[in-house]
Scaffold this motif. Structure first.
Motif, PDB file in Angstrom:
ATOM      1  N   ILE A  24       0.834  -1.198   0.000  1.00 17.90           N
ATOM      2  CA  ILE A  24       0.000   0.000   0.000  1.00 17.90           C
ATOM      3  C   ILE A  24       0.869   1.248   0.000  1.00 17.90           C
ATOM      4  CG2 ILE A  24      -1.597   1.392   1.387  1.00 17.90           C
ATOM      5  CD1 ILE A  24      -2.863  -1.159   2.341  1.00 17.90           C
ATOM      6  N   GLU A  25       0.498   2.167  -0.856  1.00 16.52           N
ATOM      7  CA  GLU A  25       1.149   3.473  -0.867  1.00 16.52           C
ATOM      8  C   GLU A  25       0.070   4.517  -0.695  1.00 16.52           C
ATOM      9  OE1 GLU A  25       3.585   4.069  -4.275  1.00 16.52           O
ATOM     10  OE2 GLU A  25       4.640   2.172  -4.017  1.00 16.52           O
ATOM     11  N   GLY A  26       0.347   5.522   0.091  1.00 19.61           N
ATOM     12  CA  GLY A  26      -0.606   6.598   0.285  1.00 19.61           C
ATOM     13  C   GLY A  26      -1.483   6.382   1.499  1.00 19.61           C
ATOM     14  N   ASP A  27      -2.364   7.354   1.707  1.00 15.99           N
ATOM     15  CA  ASP A  27      -3.252   7.344   2.855  1.00 15.99           C
ATOM     16  C   ASP A  27      -4.695   7.356   2.375  1.00 15.99           C
ATOM     17  OD1 ASP A  27      -1.065   7.400   4.551  1.00 15.99           O
ATOM     18  OD2 ASP A  27      -0.995   9.582   4.559  1.00 15.99           O
ATOM     19  N   PHE A  28      -5.589   6.874   3.236  1.00 14.57           N
ATOM     20  CA  PHE A  28      -6.972   6.692   2.848  1.00 14.57           C
ATOM     21  C   PHE A  28      -7.916   7.326   3.861  1.00 14.57           C
ATOM     22  CE2 PHE A  28      -4.349   3.372   1.141  1.00 14.57           C
ATOM     23  CZ  PHE A  28      -4.748   3.287  -0.174  1.00 14.57           C
ATOM     24  N   ASP A  29      -9.053   7.819   3.370  1.00  7.69           N
ATOM     25  CA  ASP A  29     -10.068   8.412   4.241  1.00  7.69           C
ATOM     26  C   ASP A  29     -10.839   7.346   5.007  1.00  7.69           C
ATOM     27  OD1 ASP A  29     -10.630  10.694   1.613  1.00  7.69           O
ATOM     28  OD2 ASP A  29      -9.580  11.103   3.485  1.00  7.69           O
ATOM     29  N   LEU A  30     -11.035   6.191   4.406  1.00  7.62           N
ATOM     30  CA  LEU A  30     -11.783   5.098   5.038  1.00  7.62           C
ATOM     31  C   LEU A  30     -11.098   3.776   4.724  1.00  7.62           C
ATOM     32  CD1 LEU A  30     -14.256   3.880   6.513  1.00  7.62           C
ATOM     33  CD2 LEU A  30     -15.385   3.803   4.277  1.00  7.62           C
ATOM     34  N   ILE A  31     -10.859   3.004   5.772  1.00  7.87           N
ATOM     35  CA  ILE A  31     -10.312   1.661   5.613  1.00  7.87           C
ATOM     36  C   ILE A  31     -11.208   0.723   6.417  1.00  7.87           C
ATOM     37  CG2 ILE A  31      -8.361   0.118   6.028  1.00  7.87           C
ATOM     38  CD1 ILE A  31      -6.562   2.648   5.992  1.00  7.87           C
ATOM     39  N   VAL A  32     -11.754  -0.299   5.764  1.00 11.97           N
ATOM     40  CA  VAL A  32     -12.540  -1.321   6.446  1.00 11.97           C
ATOM     41  C   VAL A  32     -11.662  -2.565   6.486  1.00 11.97           C
ATOM     42  CG1 VAL A  32     -14.642  -2.694   6.427  1.00 11.97           C
ATOM     43  CG2 VAL A  32     -14.688  -0.321   5.624  1.00 11.97           C
ATOM     44  N   GLU A  33     -11.327  -3.003   7.681  1.00  8.73           N
ATOM     45  CA  GLU A  33     -10.341  -4.061   7.879  1.00  8.73           C
ATOM     46  C   GLU A  33     -11.001  -5.236   8.584  1.00  8.73           C
ATOM     47  OE1 GLU A  33      -7.720  -6.536   9.719  1.00  8.73           O
ATOM     48  OE2 GLU A  33      -8.789  -5.125  10.975  1.00  8.73           O
ATOM     49  N   ALA A  34     -10.740  -6.457   8.113  1.00  6.94           N
ATOM     50  CA  ALA A  34     -11.408  -7.625   8.695  1.00  6.94           C
ATOM     51  C   ALA A  34     -10.456  -8.779   8.979  1.00  6.94           C
ATOM     52  CB  ALA A  34     -12.529  -8.088   7.761  1.00  6.94           C
ATOM     53  N   VAL A  35      -9.176  -8.490   9.166  1.00  6.37           N
ATOM     54  CA  VAL A  35      -8.208  -9.541   9.461  1.00  6.37           C
ATOM     55  C   VAL A  35      -7.699  -9.412  10.889  1.00  6.37           C
ATOM     56  CG1 VAL A  35      -5.987 -10.564   8.820  1.00  6.37           C
ATOM     57  CG2 VAL A  35      -7.517  -9.708   7.046  1.00  6.37           C
ATOM     58  N   GLY A  36      -7.383  -8.186  11.298  1.00  5.54           N
ATOM     59  CA  GLY A  36      -6.873  -7.953  12.646  1.00  5.54           C
ATOM     60  C   GLY A  36      -5.372  -8.068  12.713  1.00  5.54           C
ATOM     61  N   GLY A  37      -4.853  -8.026  13.931  1.00  8.43           N
ATOM     62  CA  GLY A  37      -3.425  -8.199  14.172  1.00  8.43           C
ATOM     63  C   GLY A  37      -2.562  -7.240  13.380  1.00  8.43           C
ATOM     64  N   THR A  38      -1.567  -7.793  12.702  1.00  6.48           N
ATOM     65  CA  THR A  38      -0.600  -7.007  11.938  1.00  6.48           C
ATOM     66  C   THR A  38      -1.283  -6.159  10.872  1.00  6.48           C
ATOM     67  OG1 THR A  38       1.045  -8.727  12.301  1.00  6.48           O
ATOM     68  CG2 THR A  38       1.489  -7.168  10.538  1.00  6.48           C
ATOM     69  N   VAL A  39      -2.267  -6.729  10.202  1.00  6.15           N
ATOM     70  CA  VAL A  39      -2.957  -6.010   9.124  1.00  6.15           C
ATOM     71  C   VAL A  39      -3.701  -4.800   9.684  1.00  6.15           C
ATOM     72  CG1 VAL A  39      -4.715  -6.199   7.322  1.00  6.15           C
ATOM     73  CG2 VAL A  39      -3.106  -8.071   7.695  1.00  6.15           C
ATOM     74  N   GLY A  41      -2.887  -3.102  12.360  1.00 10.18           N
ATOM     75  CA  GLY A  41      -1.852  -2.120  12.672  1.00 10.18           C
ATOM     76  C   GLY A  41      -1.366  -1.388  11.431  1.00 10.18           C
ATOM     77  N   GLN A  42      -1.182  -2.122  10.342  1.00 11.15           N
ATOM     78  CA  GLN A  42      -0.743  -1.490   9.094  1.00 11.15           C
ATOM     79  C   GLN A  42      -1.830  -0.585   8.523  1.00 11.15           C
ATOM     80  OE1 GLN A  42       0.354  -5.023   6.959  1.00 11.15           O
ATOM     81  NE2 GLN A  42       2.462  -4.928   7.682  1.00 11.15           N
ATOM     82  N   ALA A  43      -3.086  -0.965   8.695  1.00 14.54           N
ATOM     83  CA  ALA A  43      -4.186  -0.115   8.228  1.00 14.54           C
ATOM     84  C   ALA A  43      -4.174   1.220   8.969  1.00 14.54           C
ATOM     85  CB  ALA A  43      -5.524  -0.826   8.423  1.00 14.54           C
ATOM     86  N   ILE A  44      -3.946   1.174  10.275  1.00 16.03           N
ATOM     87  CA  ILE A  44      -3.896   2.394  11.087  1.00 16.03           C
ATOM     88  C   ILE A  44      -2.830   3.344  10.557  1.00 16.03           C
ATOM     89  CG2 ILE A  44      -3.296   3.281  13.388  1.00 16.03           C
ATOM     90  CD1 ILE A  44      -4.630   0.685  14.514  1.00 16.03           C
ATOM     91  N   GLU A  45      -1.726   2.797  10.090  1.00  8.68           N
ATOM     92  CA  GLU A  45      -0.621   3.613   9.597  1.00  8.68           C
ATOM     93  C   GLU A  45      -0.931   4.307   8.274  1.00  8.68           C
ATOM     94  OE1 GLU A  45       2.818   1.127   9.441  1.00  8.68           O
ATOM     95  OE2 GLU A  45       2.976   1.005  11.627  1.00  8.68           O
ATOM     96  N   HIS A  46      -2.000   3.923   7.603  1.00  8.18           N
ATOM     97  CA  HIS A  46      -2.320   4.505   6.298  1.00  8.18           C
ATOM     98  C   HIS A  46      -3.580   5.375   6.326  1.00  8.18           C
ATOM     99  CE1 HIS A  46       0.830   2.716   3.891  1.00  8.18           C
ATOM    100  NE2 HIS A  46       0.713   1.656   4.673  1.00  8.18           N
ATOM    101  N   LEU A  47      -3.922   5.908   7.493  1.00 10.77           N
ATOM    102  CA  LEU A  47      -5.078   6.798   7.597  1.00 10.77           C
ATOM    103  C   LEU A  47      -4.712   8.220   7.191  1.00 10.77           C
ATOM    104  CD1 LEU A  47      -6.802   5.711  10.902  1.00 10.77           C
ATOM    105  CD2 LEU A  47      -7.754   5.632   8.603  1.00 10.77           C
ATOM    106  N   ALA A  48      -5.567   8.823   6.395  1.00  8.32           N
ATOM    107  CA  ALA A  48      -5.417  10.229   6.041  1.00  8.32           C
ATOM    108  C   ALA A  48      -5.895  11.073   7.232  1.00  8.32           C
ATOM    109  CB  ALA A  48      -6.262  10.539   4.803  1.00  8.32           C
ATOM    110  N   PRO A  49      -5.542  12.349   7.268  1.00 10.09           N
ATOM    111  CA  PRO A  49      -6.091  13.208   8.320  1.00 10.09           C
ATOM    112  C   PRO A  49      -7.617  13.114   8.338  1.00 10.09           C
ATOM    113  CG  PRO A  49      -4.337  14.339   7.165  1.00 10.09           C
ATOM    114  CD  PRO A  49      -4.598  13.068   6.407  1.00 10.09           C
ATOM    115  N   HIS A  50      -8.171  12.955   9.516  1.00 14.66           N
ATOM    116  CA  HIS A  50      -9.611  12.803   9.751  1.00 14.66           C
ATOM    117  C   HIS A  50     -10.162  11.507   9.157  1.00 14.66           C
ATOM    118  CE1 HIS A  50      -9.660  16.811  11.407  1.00 14.66           C
ATOM    119  NE2 HIS A  50      -8.980  17.199  10.359  1.00 14.66           N
ATOM    120  N   GLY A  51      -9.291  10.571   8.827  1.00  8.32           N
ATOM    121  CA  GLY A  51      -9.709   9.292   8.273  1.00  8.32           C
ATOM    122  C   GLY A  51     -10.281   8.376   9.349  1.00  8.32           C
ATOM    123  N   VAL A  52     -10.900   7.299   8.899  1.00 11.45           N
ATOM    124  CA  VAL A  52     -11.519   6.338   9.807  1.00 11.45           C
ATOM    125  C   VAL A  52     -11.089   4.936   9.386  1.00 11.45           C
ATOM    126  CG1 VAL A  52     -13.696   5.343  10.624  1.00 11.45           C
ATOM    127  CG2 VAL A  52     -13.540   7.798  10.177  1.00 11.45           C
TER     128      VAL A  52
END
Length: 142
Positions: A24-39, A41-52
Motif C-alpha cells: 500500500i502506498e498513500g493514505d486513505f479516508d476510510l479503511i474497512v479491515e477484517a483480518v486484525g493483528g498485523t494487518v 496495525g498497518q491499516a492504522i498507519e495509512h489513515l489520512a487526516p480525519h480518516g476512519v
C-alpha cells in the motif's frame, strides 16, 4: 477458491495476510479491515487526516496490534472503530433514523437488486459471487 461449484476460504498464512498491506502506498479516508493483528496495525498507519479505520473482525483475539505511533500521529483527527464499541448504537441512532427516512421518502436508493427468502441463501450467494447482480441482496427470514 472455487471447486465444483463450492466456495471455501482458506485461512491465510502470515505472509498472505500482509501481502497487500505491505504494498500500500498513500493514505486513505476510510479503511474497512477484517483480518486484525498485523494487518489492522498497518491499516492504522495509512489513515489520512480525519480518516476512519473500521475493524470488523480479528482472526486471533490474543494477537497484539502494533503500529508506528508516528504514522498515526501524522493523521490529526483520525479515528479507529471496532464492532465492540458498545456505546455506538446510541450515537448512531439519529443517523440511522435519517437514512431510514430518506429511504422511505424515495430520496435515497438502497441499491437493492434482489430480495429472496433466507432459504435461498446459497443461490443468492452464487448470484453475488458470479456478479449476476450488482446491487444489494436482501434475505427475508420467513
Amino acid at each position: 477458491m472455487r471447486t465444483s461449484q463450492r466456495w471455501y476460504v482458506e485461512r491465510p498464512t502470515c505472509e498472505a495476510r500482509t501481502w497487500v498491506t505491505e504494498r500500500i502506498e498513500g493514505d486513505f479516508d476510510l479503511i474497512v479491515e477484517a483480518v486484525g493483528g498485523t494487518v489492522f496495525g498497518q491499516a492504522i498507519e495509512h489513515l489520512a487526516p480525519h480518516g476512519v479505520v473500521v475493524s470488523l473482525a480479528t482472526q486471533d483475539e490474543e494477537q497484539p496490534i502494533t503500529f508506528r505511533a508516528g504514522w498515526y500521529s501524522r493523521s490529526p483527527g483520525a479515528r479507529i472503530y471496532t464492532l465492540n464499541n458498545f456505546d455506538e448504537p446510541s450515537s448512531v441512532a439519529a443517523d440511522l433514523a435519517r437514512l431510514c427516512n430518506l429511504l422511505a421518502a424515495g430520496r435515497l436508493d438502497g441499491q437493492i437488486e434482489l430480495e429472496s427468502s433466507w432459504r435461498e441463501t446459497p443461490a443468492v450467494i452464487e448470484a453475488l459471487l458470479d456478479r449476476r447482480i450488482t446491487g444489494k441482496a436482501v434475505l427475508h427470514v420467513d
